[in-house]
Design a protein around this motif. Structure first.
Motif, PDB file in Angstrom:
ATOM      1  N   ARG A   1      -8.993  -3.530  -1.140  1.00 50.66           N
ATOM      2  CA  ARG A   1      -8.720  -3.775  -2.571  1.00 50.66           C
ATOM      3  C   ARG A   1      -7.395  -4.520  -2.759  1.00 50.66           C
ATOM      4  NH1 ARG A   1     -10.195  -0.640  -7.499  1.00 50.66           N
ATOM      5  NH2 ARG A   1      -9.176  -1.784  -9.163  1.00 50.66           N
TER       6      ARG A   1
ATOM      7  N   GLU B   1      -8.148  16.409  -6.239  1.00 48.56           N
ATOM      8  CA  GLU B   1      -9.362  15.637  -5.935  1.00 48.56           C
ATOM      9  C   GLU B   1      -9.335  14.274  -6.639  1.00 48.56           C
ATOM     10  OE1 GLU B   1      -9.652  18.829  -7.487  1.00 48.56           O
ATOM     11  OE2 GLU B   1      -9.562  19.743  -5.498  1.00 48.56           O
TER      12      GLU B   1
ATOM     13  N   LYS C   1      -6.685  12.010  -4.984  1.00 46.99           N
ATOM     14  CA  LYS C   1      -7.140  11.493  -3.681  1.00 46.99           C
ATOM     15  C   LYS C   1      -8.145  10.370  -3.868  1.00 46.99           C
ATOM     16  CE  LYS C   1      -6.477  15.466  -0.651  1.00 46.99           C
ATOM     17  NZ  LYS C   1      -7.130  16.558   0.074  1.00 46.99           N
ATOM     18  N   GLU C   2      -9.100  10.575  -4.762  1.00 49.17           N
ATOM     19  CA  GLU C   2     -10.126   9.554  -4.991  1.00 49.17           C
ATOM     20  C   GLU C   2      -9.505   8.269  -5.536  1.00 49.17           C
ATOM     21  OE1 GLU C   2     -13.998   8.678  -7.806  1.00 49.17           O
ATOM     22  OE2 GLU C   2     -13.458  10.765  -7.421  1.00 49.17           O
ATOM     23  N   TYR C   3      -8.618   8.395  -6.524  1.00 47.31           N
ATOM     24  CA  TYR C   3      -7.992   7.212  -7.117  1.00 47.31           C
ATOM     25  C   TYR C   3      -7.158   6.454  -6.085  1.00 47.31           C
ATOM     26  CZ  TYR C   3      -5.692   4.087 -10.327  1.00 47.31           C
ATOM     27  OH  TYR C   3      -5.241   2.947 -10.949  1.00 47.31           O
ATOM     28  N   LEU C   4      -6.341   7.160  -5.344  1.00 44.47           N
ATOM     29  CA  LEU C   4      -5.490   6.503  -4.349  1.00 44.47           C
ATOM     30  C   LEU C   4      -6.330   5.803  -3.283  1.00 44.47           C
ATOM     31  CD1 LEU C   4      -2.733   9.249  -3.913  1.00 44.47           C
ATOM     32  CD2 LEU C   4      -2.529   7.088  -5.164  1.00 44.47           C
ATOM     33  N   LYS C   5      -7.387   6.460  -2.825  1.00 41.68           N
ATOM     34  CA  LYS C   5      -8.257   5.882  -1.795  1.00 41.68           C
ATOM     35  C   LYS C   5      -8.939   4.615  -2.301  1.00 41.68           C
ATOM     36  CE  LYS C   5     -12.470   7.163  -0.540  1.00 41.68           C
ATOM     37  NZ  LYS C   5     -13.626   7.929  -0.377  1.00 41.68           N
ATOM     38  N   ASN C   6      -9.448   4.652  -3.511  1.00 43.13           N
ATOM     39  CA  ASN C   6     -10.205   3.516  -4.049  1.00 43.13           C
ATOM     40  C   ASN C   6      -9.324   2.368  -4.528  1.00 43.13           C
ATOM     41  OD1 ASN C   6     -12.611   4.885  -3.601  1.00 43.13           O
ATOM     42  ND2 ASN C   6     -12.672   5.724  -5.667  1.00 43.13           N
ATOM     43  N   ASN C   7      -8.217   2.683  -5.156  1.00 41.27           N
ATOM     44  CA  ASN C   7      -7.420   1.648  -5.811  1.00 41.27           C
ATOM     45  C   ASN C   7      -6.317   1.061  -4.948  1.00 41.27           C
ATOM     46  OD1 ASN C   7      -8.310   1.401  -8.828  1.00 41.27           O
ATOM     47  ND2 ASN C   7      -8.518   3.542  -8.213  1.00 41.27           N
TER      48      ASN C   7
ATOM     49  N   SER D   1      -6.659   0.819  -1.422  1.00 41.27           N
ATOM     50  CA  SER D   1      -7.203   0.568  -0.086  1.00 41.27           C
ATOM     51  C   SER D   1      -6.742  -0.807   0.399  1.00 41.27           C
ATOM     52  CB  SER D   1      -8.735   0.614  -0.109  1.00 41.27           C
ATOM     53  OG  SER D   1      -9.237  -0.523  -0.817  1.00 41.27           O
TER      54      SER D   1
ATOM     55  N   THR E   1       0.954   3.730  -3.322  1.00 39.51           N
ATOM     56  CA  THR E   1       0.471   5.101  -3.161  1.00 39.51           C
ATOM     57  C   THR E   1       1.576   6.101  -3.495  1.00 39.51           C
ATOM     58  OG1 THR E   1      -1.062   4.358  -1.454  1.00 39.51           O
ATOM     59  CG2 THR E   1      -0.585   6.702  -1.521  1.00 39.51           C
TER      60      THR E   1
ATOM     61  N   GLN F   1       0.837  -1.201   0.000  1.00 42.15           N
ATOM     62  CA  GLN F   1       0.000   0.000   0.000  1.00 42.15           C
ATOM     63  C   GLN F   1       0.872   1.251   0.000  1.00 42.15           C
ATOM     64  OE1 GLN F   1      -2.359   1.042   3.503  1.00 42.15           O
ATOM     65  NE2 GLN F   1      -4.068   1.556   2.131  1.00 42.15           N
TER      66      GLN F   1
END
Length: 173
Positions: free
Chosen positions: A50, A36, A39-45, A47, A22, A18
């Motif tokens: 995941r 934005e 942040k969204e991509y890193l959080k979702n992909n 995690s 990241t 992870q």
């Protein structure tokens, strides 16, 4: 200086995966994408859930490039139905080769790429393929230098931004 070793990792390497995932993705793409979307991509992909799923999937594998105790970069490959697109049992997909920015130019990506080739040949596969962002000229040049040829494109979503990836292939047979 110690040599770089390529080592397969499983769930025992989850936290390190992870962290390297990241960091390398951020280093590679943060300057050219919105905060934005990053942040969204890193959080979702990347995690824990995941990555745990990906690490325990028998049709995916992760390898770290390690020198001593330091992880310099990593490789993710996919087989069969786990491939993001082609899902060809005669192919191996290189989904990710990422190297920490401070090690760019040190041939770490080449070592990870050579590991993918070795695995594909050992399994007697016909070809390797991958997707690479059309604006990532460094990576495109790397793959072309290693014999990959463009064969198609697809859309890669980074948050709300639709980006075009070049699909590239390297025939082994």
């Amino acid at each position: 200086m110690e040599t770089v070793k390529i080592k397969k990792t499983g769930v025992e390497g989850l936290e390190k995966l992870q962290q390297i995932s990241t960091q390398t993705f951020f280093e590679t793409f943060a300057e050219v994408n919105s905060e934005e979307n990053m942040k969204e991509y890193l959080k979702n992909n990347f995690s824990i859930d995941r990555l745990t799923h990906e690490l325990t999937n028998p049709n995916s594998a992760f390898y770290f490039a390690v020198r001593g105790t330091e992880i310099l970069g990593y490789l993710k490959i996919n087989f069969g139905e786990e491939q993001t697109e082609l899902k060809d049992k005669n192919a191996l997909e290189i989904e990710r080769i990422y190297v920490l920015k401070k090690f760019h130019g040190a041939k770490i990506g080449q070592l990870l790429y050579e590991k993918a080739i070795q695995i594909a040949k050992k399994q007697d596969l016909s070809y390797l393929w991958l997707g690479v962002w059309e604006e990532n000229h460094r990576a495109i040049n790397f793959y072309k230098k290693n014999g990959f040829m463009e064969f198609d494109t697809h859309i890669f979503k980074l948050g709300d931004d639709e980006q075009t990836d070049l699909l590239m292939k390297l025939m082994l047979k």
